[in-house]
Design a protein around this motif. Structure first.
Motif, PDB file in Angstrom:
ATOM      1  N   PRO A  38       0.824  -1.204   0.000  1.00 24.03           N
ATOM      2  CA  PRO A  38       0.000   0.000   0.000  1.00 24.03           C
ATOM      3  C   PRO A  38       0.860   1.257   0.000  1.00 24.03           C
ATOM      4  N   LEU A  39       0.350   2.295  -0.633  1.00 21.74           N
ATOM      5  CA  LEU A  39       1.143   3.522  -0.771  1.00 21.74           C
ATOM      6  C   LEU A  39       0.218   4.739  -0.751  1.00 21.74           C
ATOM      7  N   THR A  40       0.616   5.754  -0.044  1.00 18.33           N
ATOM      8  CA  THR A  40      -0.242   6.931   0.131  1.00 18.33           C
ATOM      9  C   THR A  40      -0.614   7.610  -1.189  1.00 18.33           C
ATOM     10  N   LEU A  41      -1.870   8.047  -1.268  1.00 17.85           N
ATOM     11  CA  LEU A  41      -2.318   8.826  -2.432  1.00 17.85           C
ATOM     12  C   LEU A  41      -1.828  10.262  -2.354  1.00 17.85           C
ATOM     13  N   ASP A  42      -1.377  10.673  -1.166  1.00 14.75           N
ATOM     14  CA  ASP A  42      -0.922  12.054  -0.976  1.00 14.75           C
ATOM     15  C   ASP A  42       0.244  12.388  -1.903  1.00 14.75           C
ATOM     16  N   ARG A  43       0.887  11.360  -2.446  1.00 12.58           N
ATOM     17  CA  ARG A  43       2.026  11.638  -3.336  1.00 12.58           C
ATOM     18  C   ARG A  43       1.596  12.405  -4.593  1.00 12.58           C
ATOM     19  N   ALA A  44       0.316  12.268  -4.977  1.00 15.10           N
ATOM     20  CA  ALA A  44      -0.161  13.032  -6.145  1.00 15.10           C
ATOM     21  C   ALA A  44      -0.167  14.524  -5.819  1.00 15.10           C
ATOM     22  N   ARG A  45      -0.599  14.856  -4.591  1.00 17.08           N
ATOM     23  CA  ARG A  45      -0.578  16.270  -4.172  1.00 17.08           C
ATOM     24  C   ARG A  45       0.869  16.781  -4.128  1.00 17.08           C
ATOM     25  N   ILE A  46       1.754  15.943  -3.546  1.00 15.56           N
ATOM     26  CA  ILE A  46       3.164  16.347  -3.428  1.00 15.56           C
ATOM     27  C   ILE A  46       3.755  16.591  -4.819  1.00 15.56           C
ATOM     28  N   GLU A  47       3.479  15.687  -5.736  1.00 10.49           N
ATOM     29  CA  GLU A  47       4.034  15.835  -7.097  1.00 10.49           C
ATOM     30  C   GLU A  47       3.545  17.132  -7.736  1.00 10.49           C
ATOM     31  N   SER A  48       2.261  17.350  -7.616  1.00  9.23           N
ATOM     32  CA  SER A  48       1.683  18.521  -8.257  1.00  9.23           C
ATOM     33  C   SER A  48       2.202  19.823  -7.612  1.00  9.23           C
ATOM     34  N   GLU A  49       2.288  19.834  -6.270  1.00 12.80           N
ATOM     35  CA  GLU A  49       2.825  21.020  -5.576  1.00 12.80           C
ATOM     36  C   GLU A  49       4.290  21.255  -5.930  1.00 12.80           C
ATOM     37  N   SER A  50       5.034  20.170  -6.049  1.00 14.37           N
ATOM     38  CA  SER A  50       6.456  20.283  -6.360  1.00 14.37           C
ATOM     39  C   SER A  50       6.653  20.830  -7.786  1.00 14.37           C
ATOM     40  N   LEU A  51       5.822  20.356  -8.725  1.00 12.91           N
ATOM     41  CA  LEU A  51       5.910  20.877 -10.099  1.00 12.91           C
ATOM     42  C   LEU A  51       5.590  22.369 -10.117  1.00 12.91           C
ATOM     43  N   LYS A  52       4.587  22.760  -9.323  1.00 15.28           N
ATOM     44  CA  LYS A  52       4.208  24.179  -9.301  1.00 15.28           C
ATOM     45  C   LYS A  52       5.301  25.022  -8.642  1.00 15.28           C
ATOM     46  N   GLU A  53       5.940  24.473  -7.629  1.00 18.30           N
ATOM     47  CA  GLU A  53       7.050  25.186  -6.972  1.00 18.30           C
ATOM     48  C   GLU A  53       8.199  25.387  -7.979  1.00 18.30           C
ATOM     49  N   ALA A  54       8.538  24.338  -8.704  1.00 22.93           N
ATOM     50  CA  ALA A  54       9.617  24.450  -9.701  1.00 22.93           C
ATOM     51  C   ALA A  54       9.248  25.455 -10.789  1.00 22.93           C
ATOM     52  N   ALA A  55       7.952  25.471 -11.157  1.00 20.42           N
ATOM     53  CA  ALA A  55       7.511  26.378 -12.228  1.00 20.42           C
ATOM     54  C   ALA A  55       7.693  27.851 -11.847  1.00 20.42           C
ATOM     55  N   LYS A  56       7.787  28.153 -10.541  1.00 21.72           N
ATOM     56  CA  LYS A  56       8.030  29.542 -10.133  1.00 21.72           C
ATOM     57  C   LYS A  56       9.411  30.001 -10.596  1.00 21.72           C
ATOM     58  N   TYR A  57      10.349  29.075 -10.681  1.00 21.13           N
ATOM     59  CA  TYR A  57      11.747  29.445 -10.959  1.00 21.13           C
ATOM     60  C   TYR A  57      12.202  29.033 -12.362  1.00 21.13           C
ATOM     61  N   VAL A  58      11.735  27.871 -12.806  1.00 18.70           N
ATOM     62  CA  VAL A  58      12.175  27.357 -14.117  1.00 18.70           C
ATOM     63  C   VAL A  58      10.960  26.812 -14.884  1.00 18.70           C
ATOM     64  N   PRO A  59      10.010  27.709 -15.263  1.00 19.92           N
ATOM     65  CA  PRO A  59       8.760  27.239 -15.881  1.00 19.92           C
ATOM     66  C   PRO A  59       8.978  26.474 -17.180  1.00 19.92           C
ATOM     67  N   ASP A  60      10.069  26.806 -17.878  1.00 22.91           N
ATOM     68  CA  ASP A  60      10.324  26.127 -19.159  1.00 22.91           C
ATOM     69  C   ASP A  60      10.869  24.703 -18.966  1.00 22.91           C
ATOM     70  N   LEU A  61      11.173  24.318 -17.729  1.00 27.32           N
ATOM     71  CA  LEU A  61      11.821  23.006 -17.519  1.00 27.32           C
ATOM     72  C   LEU A  61      10.910  21.978 -16.843  1.00 27.32           C
ATOM     73  N   VAL A  62       9.633  22.330 -16.670  1.00 27.71           N
ATOM     74  CA  VAL A  62       8.666  21.368 -16.110  1.00 27.71           C
ATOM     75  C   VAL A  62       7.379  21.422 -16.942  1.00 27.71           C
ATOM     76  N   PRO A  63       6.596  20.330 -16.932  1.00 25.56           N
ATOM     77  CA  PRO A  63       5.304  20.392 -17.637  1.00 25.56           C
ATOM     78  C   PRO A  63       4.346  21.333 -16.909  1.00 25.56           C
ATOM     79  N   GLU A  64       3.499  22.012 -17.680  1.00 25.56           N
ATOM     80  CA  GLU A  64       2.510  22.889 -17.043  1.00 25.56           C
ATOM     81  C   GLU A  64       1.424  22.044 -16.376  1.00 25.56           C
ATOM     82  N   VAL A  65       1.070  22.426 -15.153  1.00 26.66           N
ATOM     83  CA  VAL A  65      -0.008  21.713 -14.444  1.00 26.66           C
ATOM     84  C   VAL A  65      -1.320  22.453 -14.713  1.00 26.66           C
TER      85      VAL A  65
END
Ligand code: SR1
Ligand code: MG
Length: 402
Positions: free
Chosen positions: A74-101
């Protein structure tokens, strides 16, 4: 037809389309083509395209267990939130280097994001011997910006603590603690290696000098909450074309040591280089490609340190940042930790759970075995000699000198 509800359920290719239409992510009127294309260890990845317009997107859904093992893990579903938040955090600094959420839904544990079908997974490209002219610059920039801006060097310490509280990720960290840092160094049932490699593996399990250093590296991973790291920055977490790079999959994100991300990237280039020994037959072509991989390591580090230095000077928060020698001391420590973590990663991908296709896909078992032996030696060499690495050239020489 799936209507919006308050409980999770895994999507099918039909229900994900209904969900996306319901949320206006795709047109309600257009016929749609949808495939599940996930080839990772943990999640569903749906590729959805409107037939009328050709517009497409990705819906990535976490499953409540690790797909690679099955429902017994079993594995937490919270990882989807973490992934999405992390992508958005990266997009603040390097938007061209991550997929848009485009959207996130914590109930369904799904992230709707930009389709990167024009890219290929870096691991696959490297296995095919393809070169990527922008890779080193892009990854050097990605790690410098995401790691500096989320560290105490770039953030006010109170803001950093607040941000860290959103990235508490114990279950995914435990996977890394077990599969990368612990199990490969002991006779554990998650390990996975051919019987012919047993003498080398048993020698590793009995190697107390190595295990002492492995223990220190594990402790660093457990305790050094330095910056918001990607947490799984291998070549399967990077999409590339000739002129663009995108970092995906930060579900393992948490506040950890900077060197863990840098080491993960470097380790996967080294693993590819070792594997090419058995993959590219023409010696001149092989040597050229292996030299290219070492150049990528060197250039990535140089871009990382140049960008990190610029940020340190322009955006640093703490008055100590102006103290002569402090930046060099920080970068020296990151480099030595990078080398150690790279060694861990190489050993894990050779004898632990979840191998890399670079090595695993070598068809000739004898050649594959030789690569696995070299890989174990390289991992050990990096872990034991990391304290002698003071420059990136020292690391390149360590890799060459095995
Ligand atoms: C059970 S998950 C196995 C591995 O897949 C991910 O990519 C991570 O590297 C993890 O360790
Ligand atoms: Mg992944």
């Amino acid at each position: 037809m799936l209507t919006k509800q308050s409980t999770y359920e895994p999507f099918t290719t039909e229900t994900v389309v209904a969900y996306l239409k319901d949320g206006n992510f795709i047109s309600k009127d257009s016929p749609v083509t949808c495939y599940e294309i996930g080839d990772g260890n943990l999640n569903y990845v749906f590729h959805v395209k409107e037939d009328d317009t050709g517009q497409s997107l990705i819906a990535k859904q976490a499953l409540p267990y690790a797909k690679v093992v099955g429902e017994s893990w079993p594995l937490t579903l919270d990882r989807a939130r973490i992934e999405s938040e992390s992508l958005k955090e990266a997009a603040k600094y390097v938007p061209d280097l991550v997929p848009e959420v485009y959207g996130t839904d914590e109930v369904y544990a799904v992230t709707i994001m930009e389709d990167l079908s024009d890219y290929i997974i870096l691991r696959k490209g490297l296995i095919e011997g393809r070169k990527y002219p922008k890779l080193a610059t892009d990854i050097g920039k990605f790690i410098a910006h995401t790691l500096f801006h989320t560290s105490d060097f770039g953030l006010d310490p109170s803001e950093k603590k607040l941000l860290a509280s959103k990235f508490v990720n114990p279950e995914l960290c435990k996977i890394t603690e077990d599969l990368v840092f612990t199990d490969p160094f002991f006779d554990h049932d998650t390990n996975d290696f051919p019987e012919e490699l047993r003498p080398e593996v048993e020698a590793l399990w009995a190697d107390d000098e190595l295990k002492l250093e492995a223990a220190k590296l594990k402790h660093l991973f457990l305790t050094k909450a330095e910056a918001l790291i990607h947490g799984d920055l291998h070549s399967g977490s990077i999409f590339a074309t000739e002129d663009s790079t995108k970092v995906i999959d930060p579900e393992f994100s948490f506040f950890g040591p900077i060197g863990f991300d840098v080491g993960a990237f470097i380790a996967n280039l080294i693993l590819n280089s070792l594997a090419q020994e058995a993959r590219i037959e023409d010696e001149a072509v092989r040597r050229d490609f292996q030299a290219y991989l070492l150049d990528v390591i060197e250039e990535t580090w140089n871009v990382f340190t140049a960008e990190f230095t610029k940020l340190w000077v322009d955006k640093g928060k703490d008055p100590f940042l102006a103290v002569s020698g402090y930046l060099d001391a920080v970068l020296d420590e990151i480099l030595q930790e990078t080398v150690g973590f790279a060694g861990n990663k190489i050993i894990r991908r050779t004898i632990g759970l979840s191998h890399v296709e670079d090595i695993h896909g070598i068809e000739d078992p004898e050649k594959r075995l030789n690569v696995q032996r070299e890989s174990l030696k390289t991992g050990r060499h990096l872990i034991l000699n990391r304290h002698y690495v003071n420059t990136i050239e020292d690391l390149i020489n360590l890799v060459k000198g095995v």
